[in-house]
Design a protein around this motif. Sequence first.
Motif, PDB file in Angstrom:
ATOM      1  N   ILE A   1      66.606 -68.188  45.047  1.00 44.05           N
ATOM      2  CA  ILE A   1      67.555 -69.704  45.210  1.00 44.05           C
ATOM      3  C   ILE A   1      69.582 -68.554  46.148  1.00 44.05           C
ATOM      4  O   ILE A   1      69.901 -68.077  45.280  1.00 44.05           O
ATOM      5  N   VAL A   2      69.349 -69.570  46.485  1.00 43.22           N
ATOM      6  CA  VAL A   2      70.638 -69.286  47.291  1.00 43.22           C
ATOM      7  C   VAL A   2      71.919 -70.176  46.947  1.00 43.22           C
ATOM      8  O   VAL A   2      71.828 -71.776  47.089  1.00 43.22           O
ATOM      9  N   PHE A   3      72.809 -69.463  46.504  1.00 40.45           N
ATOM     10  CA  PHE A   3      73.811 -70.069  46.137  1.00 40.45           C
ATOM     11  C   PHE A   3      75.284 -69.834  46.964  1.00 40.45           C
ATOM     12  O   PHE A   3      75.277 -69.211  47.349  1.00 40.45           O
ATOM     13  N   ARG A   4      75.816 -71.531  46.358  1.00 40.31           N
ATOM     14  CA  ARG A   4      77.288 -71.702  48.137  1.00 40.31           C
ATOM     15  C   ARG A   4      78.345 -71.910  46.529  1.00 40.31           C
ATOM     16  O   ARG A   4      78.260 -72.936  46.717  1.00 40.31           O
ATOM     17  N   GLN A   5      79.327 -71.067  46.740  1.00 42.10           N
ATOM     18  CA  GLN A   5      80.358 -70.983  45.817  1.00 42.10           C
ATOM     19  C   GLN A   5      81.523 -72.656  46.339  1.00 42.10           C
ATOM     20  O   GLN A   5      81.388 -72.533  47.235  1.00 42.10           O
ATOM     21  N   GLN A   6      81.557 -73.989  46.184  1.00 44.05           N
ATOM     22  CA  GLN A   6      82.104 -74.990  46.833  1.00 44.05           C
ATOM     23  C   GLN A   6      84.037 -74.231  46.596  1.00 44.05           C
ATOM     24  O   GLN A   6      83.932 -74.177  45.121  1.00 44.05           O
ATOM     25  N   GLN A   7      84.470 -74.792  48.087  1.00 43.52           N
ATOM     26  CA  GLN A   7      85.799 -74.406  47.761  1.00 43.52           C
ATOM     27  C   GLN A   7      86.855 -75.427  47.149  1.00 43.52           C
ATOM     28  O   GLN A   7      87.727 -74.623  46.314  1.00 43.52           O
ATOM     29  N   GLU A   8      86.279 -76.290  46.724  1.00 41.67           N
ATOM     30  CA  GLU A   8      87.265 -76.889  45.873  1.00 41.67           C
ATOM     31  C   GLU A   8      86.902 -76.845  44.535  1.00 41.67           C
ATOM     32  O   GLU A   8      87.881 -77.145  43.935  1.00 41.67           O
ATOM     33  N   GLN A   9      85.761 -76.785  43.926  1.00 42.45           N
ATOM     34  CA  GLN A   9      85.997 -76.548  42.396  1.00 42.45           C
ATOM     35  C   GLN A   9      85.572 -75.328  41.902  1.00 42.45           C
ATOM     36  O   GLN A   9      85.662 -74.814  40.815  1.00 42.45           O
ATOM     37  N   GLY A  10      85.020 -74.237  43.323  1.00 41.51           N
ATOM     38  CA  GLY A  10      85.265 -73.049  42.286  1.00 41.51           C
ATOM     39  C   GLY A  10      83.327 -72.955  42.087  1.00 41.51           C
ATOM     40  O   GLY A  10      82.399 -72.209  41.357  1.00 41.51           O
ATOM     41  N   ARG A  11      82.870 -73.767  41.921  1.00 44.95           N
ATOM     42  CA  ARG A  11      81.072 -73.988  41.595  1.00 44.95           C
ATOM     43  C   ARG A  11      79.932 -73.597  42.181  1.00 44.95           C
ATOM     44  O   ARG A  11      80.160 -74.248  43.739  1.00 44.95           O
ATOM     45  N   TRP A  12      78.714 -73.233  42.222  1.00 44.41           N
ATOM     46  CA  TRP A  12      78.211 -72.212  42.188  1.00 44.41           C
ATOM     47  C   TRP A  12      77.035 -73.893  42.362  1.00 44.41           C
ATOM     48  O   TRP A  12      76.727 -74.264  41.459  1.00 44.41           O
ATOM     49  N   LEU A  13      76.253 -74.441  43.725  1.00 40.13           N
ATOM     50  CA  LEU A  13      75.751 -74.926  43.898  1.00 40.13           C
ATOM     51  C   LEU A  13      74.348 -74.714  44.944  1.00 40.13           C
ATOM     52  O   LEU A  13      74.924 -73.276  45.609  1.00 40.13           O
ATOM     53  N   ALA A  14      72.876 -74.545  44.811  1.00 40.93           N
ATOM     54  CA  ALA A  14      72.390 -73.837  45.762  1.00 40.93           C
ATOM     55  C   ALA A  14      72.063 -74.602  46.926  1.00 40.93           C
ATOM     56  O   ALA A  14      72.396 -76.096  47.116  1.00 40.93           O
ATOM     57  N   CYS A  15      72.181 -73.901  47.851  1.00 41.92           N
ATOM     58  CA  CYS A  15      71.515 -74.201  49.069  1.00 41.92           C
ATOM     59  C   CYS A  15      70.750 -74.223  49.416  1.00 41.92           C
ATOM     60  O   CYS A  15      70.186 -74.401  51.044  1.00 41.92           O
ATOM     61  N   HIS A  16      70.185 -73.605  49.573  1.00 45.54           N
ATOM     62  CA  HIS A  16      68.479 -73.230  49.575  1.00 45.54           C
ATOM     63  C   HIS A  16      67.726 -72.347  48.541  1.00 45.54           C
ATOM     64  O   HIS A  16      67.747 -71.582  47.346  1.00 45.54           O
ATOM     65  N   GLU A  17      65.979 -73.331  48.554  1.00 44.10           N
ATOM     66  CA  GLU A  17      65.525 -72.208  48.110  1.00 44.10           C
ATOM     67  C   GLU A  17      63.962 -72.026  48.323  1.00 44.10           C
ATOM     68  O   GLU A  17      64.045 -72.500  49.632  1.00 44.10           O
ATOM     69  N   HIS A  18      63.446 -71.143  47.530  1.00 41.97           N
ATOM     70  CA  HIS A  18      62.426 -70.626  48.462  1.00 41.97           C
ATOM     71  C   HIS A  18      61.613 -70.297  47.263  1.00 41.97           C
ATOM     72  O   HIS A  18      61.646 -69.068  46.980  1.00 41.97           O
ATOM     73  N   LEU A  19      60.424 -70.740  47.559  1.00 35.66           N
ATOM     74  CA  LEU A  19      59.382 -69.846  46.210  1.00 35.66           C
ATOM     75  C   LEU A  19      57.786 -69.922  47.297  1.00 35.66           C
ATOM     76  O   LEU A  19      57.362 -70.523  47.575  1.00 35.66           O
ATOM     77  N   SER A  20      57.532 -68.343  45.943  1.00 34.57           N
ATOM     78  CA  SER A  20      56.485 -67.983  46.731  1.00 34.57           C
ATOM     79  C   SER A  20      55.500 -67.774  45.835  1.00 34.57           C
ATOM     80  O   SER A  20      55.538 -67.398  44.586  1.00 34.57           O
ATOM     81  N   ALA A  21      53.936 -67.811  45.576  1.00 36.19           N
ATOM     82  CA  ALA A  21      52.760 -67.917  44.733  1.00 36.19           C
ATOM     83  C   ALA A  21      53.041 -66.872  44.726  1.00 36.19           C
ATOM     84  O   ALA A  21      53.649 -65.680  45.293  1.00 36.19           O
ATOM     85  N   MET A  22      53.178 -66.201  43.489  1.00 38.99           N
ATOM     86  CA  MET A  22      53.142 -64.500  42.462  1.00 38.99           C
ATOM     87  C   MET A  22      51.469 -64.123  43.285  1.00 38.99           C
ATOM     88  O   MET A  22      50.889 -64.252  42.879  1.00 38.99           O
ATOM     89  N   PRO A  23      52.121 -62.829  43.982  1.00 34.10           N
ATOM     90  CA  PRO A  23      51.070 -61.802  44.278  1.00 34.10           C
ATOM     91  C   PRO A  23      49.515 -61.905  42.889  1.00 34.10           C
ATOM     92  O   PRO A  23      50.147 -60.815  41.981  1.00 34.10           O
ATOM     93  N   GLU A  24      48.983 -62.083  43.049  1.00 33.96           N
ATOM     94  CA  GLU A  24      47.522 -62.313  42.299  1.00 33.96           C
ATOM     95  C   GLU A  24      47.364 -60.591  41.739  1.00 33.96           C
ATOM     96  O   GLU A  24      46.790 -60.332  40.338  1.00 33.96           O
ATOM     97  N   GLN A  25      47.250 -59.861  42.792  1.00 31.93           N
ATOM     98  CA  GLN A  25      46.991 -58.567  42.167  1.00 31.93           C
ATOM     99  C   GLN A  25      48.516 -57.536  41.373  1.00 31.93           C
ATOM    100  O   GLN A  25      48.030 -56.488  41.033  1.00 31.93           O
ATOM    101  N   LEU A  26      49.195 -57.998  41.652  1.00 29.95           N
ATOM    102  CA  LEU A  26      50.649 -57.583  40.759  1.00 29.95           C
ATOM    103  C   LEU A  26      50.385 -57.724  39.134  1.00 29.95           C
ATOM    104  O   LEU A  26      50.542 -59.213  38.756  1.00 29.95           O
ATOM    105  N   PRO A  27      51.042 -56.885  38.287  1.00 29.20           N
ATOM    106  CA  PRO A  27      51.090 -57.500  37.297  1.00 29.20           C
ATOM    107  C   PRO A  27      52.437 -58.400  37.594  1.00 29.20           C
ATOM    108  O   PRO A  27      53.686 -58.008  37.750  1.00 29.20           O
ATOM    109  N   THR A  28      52.355 -59.121  36.155  1.00 32.83           N
ATOM    110  CA  THR A  28      53.126 -60.367  35.119  1.00 32.83           C
ATOM    111  C   THR A  28      54.774 -59.420  35.267  1.00 32.83           C
ATOM    112  O   THR A  28      54.355 -57.992  34.652  1.00 32.83           O
ATOM    113  N   THR A  29      55.777 -59.263  35.452  1.00 37.61           N
ATOM    114  CA  THR A  29      56.573 -58.916  34.931  1.00 37.61           C
ATOM    115  C   THR A  29      56.932 -59.081  33.691  1.00 37.61           C
ATOM    116  O   THR A  29      57.182 -60.747  34.155  1.00 37.61           O
TER     117      THR A  29
END
Length: 135
Positions: A107-135
């Motif tokens: 998730i890419v967050f961008r700081q809002q200039q007027e409030q200083g609040r961080w809002l998400a501006c991009h989200e990329h969701l990927s399936a966890m590769p099955e061959q990798l152990p869960t972390t």
Amino acid sequence: MNAEQQVLQAARTLVEAFASNDTEGYFAAFSTDATFVFHTTTLPLIGRAAYRALWDDWQRDGFRVLACASSNPVVSLQGELAIFIHDVATRLQVGGEVVESLERETIVFRQQQEQGRWLACHEHLSAMPEQLPTT
């Protein structure tokens, strides 16, 4: 609270809203121009409204978030942007069936200039590769 802590809090707020199926709270965590890339959709979603329309369709078809847990968070500050990476364990109801998934999300967050609040501006969701152990 420093910038990294602010981003972590913004991410927690977003995940908590998603986990509780709080539609309004979840979408309030994104900027209107946010983009979304999900391994479960054929095309990227351009703008929060496009994702919200799809979400509303899913909800009408019986989609509900039952639980969501974030682990292994990493924050990389890049000026007014912050890149947040984590692993996501999710339990959903889809058409009356309970589905569990383990995914990795950026998730890419961008700081809002007027409030200083961080809002998400991009989200990329990927399936966890099955061959990798869960972390």
